[in-house]
Design a protein around this motif. Structure first.
Motif, PDB file in Angstrom:
ATOM      1  N   LYS A  47       0.834  -1.203   0.000  1.00 11.37           N
ATOM      2  CA  LYS A  47       0.000   0.000   0.000  1.00 11.37           C
ATOM      3  C   LYS A  47       0.866   1.249   0.000  1.00 11.37           C
ATOM      4  O   LYS A  47       0.589   2.214  -0.721  1.00 11.37           O
ATOM      5  CB  LYS A  47      -0.929  -0.016   1.211  1.00 11.37           C
ATOM      6  CG  LYS A  47      -1.855   1.185   1.265  1.00 11.37           C
ATOM      7  CD  LYS A  47      -2.764   1.145   2.479  1.00 11.37           C
ATOM      8  CE  LYS A  47      -3.626   2.401   2.485  1.00 11.37           C
ATOM      9  NZ  LYS A  47      -4.268   2.633   3.751  1.00 11.37           N
ATOM     10  N   ARG A  48       1.932   1.262   0.802  1.00 13.80           N
ATOM     11  CA  ARG A  48       2.831   2.416   0.861  1.00 13.80           C
ATOM     12  C   ARG A  48       3.478   2.661  -0.501  1.00 13.80           C
ATOM     13  O   ARG A  48       3.558   3.798  -0.965  1.00 13.80           O
ATOM     14  CB  ARG A  48       3.899   2.206   1.935  1.00 13.80           C
ATOM     15  CG  ARG A  48       4.907   3.332   2.027  1.00 13.80           C
ATOM     16  CD  ARG A  48       4.239   4.630   2.415  1.00 13.80           C
ATOM     17  NE  ARG A  48       5.241   5.663   2.675  1.00 13.80           N
ATOM     18  CZ  ARG A  48       4.955   6.915   2.850  1.00 13.80           C
ATOM     19  NH1 ARG A  48       3.713   7.331   2.832  1.00 13.80           N
ATOM     20  NH2 ARG A  48       5.908   7.793   3.062  1.00 13.80           N
ATOM     21  N   GLU A  51       0.975   4.228  -2.805  1.00 14.97           N
ATOM     22  CA  GLU A  51       0.750   5.638  -2.458  1.00 14.97           C
ATOM     23  C   GLU A  51       1.864   6.516  -3.001  1.00 14.97           C
ATOM     24  O   GLU A  51       1.615   7.581  -3.579  1.00 14.97           O
ATOM     25  CB  GLU A  51       0.669   5.806  -0.934  1.00 14.97           C
ATOM     26  CG  GLU A  51      -0.578   5.232  -0.308  1.00 14.97           C
ATOM     27  CD  GLU A  51      -0.496   5.181   1.218  1.00 14.97           C
ATOM     28  OE1 GLU A  51       0.603   5.402   1.791  1.00 14.97           O
ATOM     29  OE2 GLU A  51      -1.536   4.909   1.838  1.00 14.97           O
ATOM     30  N   GLU A  55       1.668   9.490  -5.861  1.00 11.46           N
ATOM     31  CA  GLU A  55       2.162  10.849  -5.632  1.00 11.46           C
ATOM     32  C   GLU A  55       3.110  11.275  -6.747  1.00 11.46           C
ATOM     33  O   GLU A  55       3.015  12.385  -7.268  1.00 11.46           O
ATOM     34  CB  GLU A  55       2.903  10.938  -4.293  1.00 11.46           C
ATOM     35  CG  GLU A  55       2.028  10.904  -3.080  1.00 11.46           C
ATOM     36  CD  GLU A  55       2.829  10.895  -1.784  1.00 11.46           C
ATOM     37  OE1 GLU A  55       4.052  11.224  -1.806  1.00 11.46           O
ATOM     38  OE2 GLU A  55       2.259  10.550  -0.745  1.00 11.46           O
TER      39      GLU A  55
END
Length: 80
Positions: A47-48, A51, A55
């Motif tokens: 998930k990180r 993300e 970005e």
């Protein structure tokens, strides 16, 4: 594996640890309880990474180009 929360990791840190987690799970030499813990950690790391990639994609998409294809600045991206 580190104790660093994924939310505090850079993309590179999270990806490196995710690769380690996947490697351990693929080997199959960990107990069931540890496999579950590794899987949960891997899901958070994934998930990180997603993300951070989002970005970066938004920042790249926000760059505006002039007629010659040169960057003229950036357009503010909402949601960051």
């Amino acid at each position: 594996m580190t104790d660093t929360p994924p939310s505090e990791m850079t993309f590179e840190q999270a990806m490196k640890e995710l690769e380690q987690v996947v490697g351990r799970l693929e080997r199959g030499d960990v107990a069931l309880d540890e496999s579950i813990t590794l899987y949960e950690r891997g899901a958070k790391l994934k998930k990180r990474c997603e993300e951070k990639l989002k970005e970066a994609e938004e920042k790249v998409a926000a760059i505006t180009l002039d007629a010659d294809g040169q960057p003229t600045g950036t357009t503010p991206v909402t949601g960051l």
